[in-house]
Design a protein around this motif. Sequence first.
Motif: not given
Length: 264
Positions: A12-13, A22-25, A224-225, A241-247
């Motif tokens: 979830x994170x 995610x690549x952003x993470x 997270x969102x 969120x974790x699916x929207x570049x949250x980190x």
Amino acid sequence: MQKTIVFFDIDGTILNEDKVIPESTKTAIRLLQEKGIHTAIATGRVPKMFYWILKELNIDSYVAMNGQYVVFEGQEIYSNPIDSDILQSLSAMTSSNGHALAYCSHLDYKVSEPNHPFIESSFDSLMMAYPEVDPKYFKRWSIYQGHLYCEAQYEQMYAERFPEFSFVKWHDYAYDILPKGASKAVGIQKMLEALEMKMEHSYAFGDGLNDLEMLSTVGTGVAMGNAVPEAKAIANLVTTSNCNDGILHGLIQLGLLEEELAVN
């Protein structure tokens, strides 16, 4: 130069809903490391479950099993095993009730029952295979955390019978079993002592009920969102969120990374 560290929960994170990073993470954590900022995992998982994440993110420090086992730069610095006699009593009770357990050591995890629907449902949610069955695993290895697999209405019964434990829900049919007082926050404190760092210079990202102590203890807690309401309420900051570049977005909001790195 002031030392800084950021702790990241996994499910979830770090991981999105497809259980991938995610690549952003990946980019965000690499950039933190290039700036000399320490990065660490803080999770309820057994180390075996996240070795691939450590490798992919070039991280060698972690707080595992909700603070029960801590490794700093590849070296164990803290462990807090559960009394095997209490586990024996708990095992007998779950077996008689048609419920099940998982036993988590620092090397592996085993479950007490084969083909149990609640174990299957819980591990399906992690996109992981059904674990190996070994009902006597706790007799041969130090166990730092258990999992209880039962319906929600039975959790209170176990909590009353075993007041020395905390039961922290992570799935509809699954609870982490921890000694009272254990949490990610305790493990984080052990790591900060190893780093000779003050708590005020630590950050943490999380989303679940087992992140509450961590988010409220570190210098700055980020929810997270997609986090549970309790985490959002206690955090200093709520990111996407974790699916929207949250980190990545959270690190930019904190000023730990530059804004031009934001993903549109």
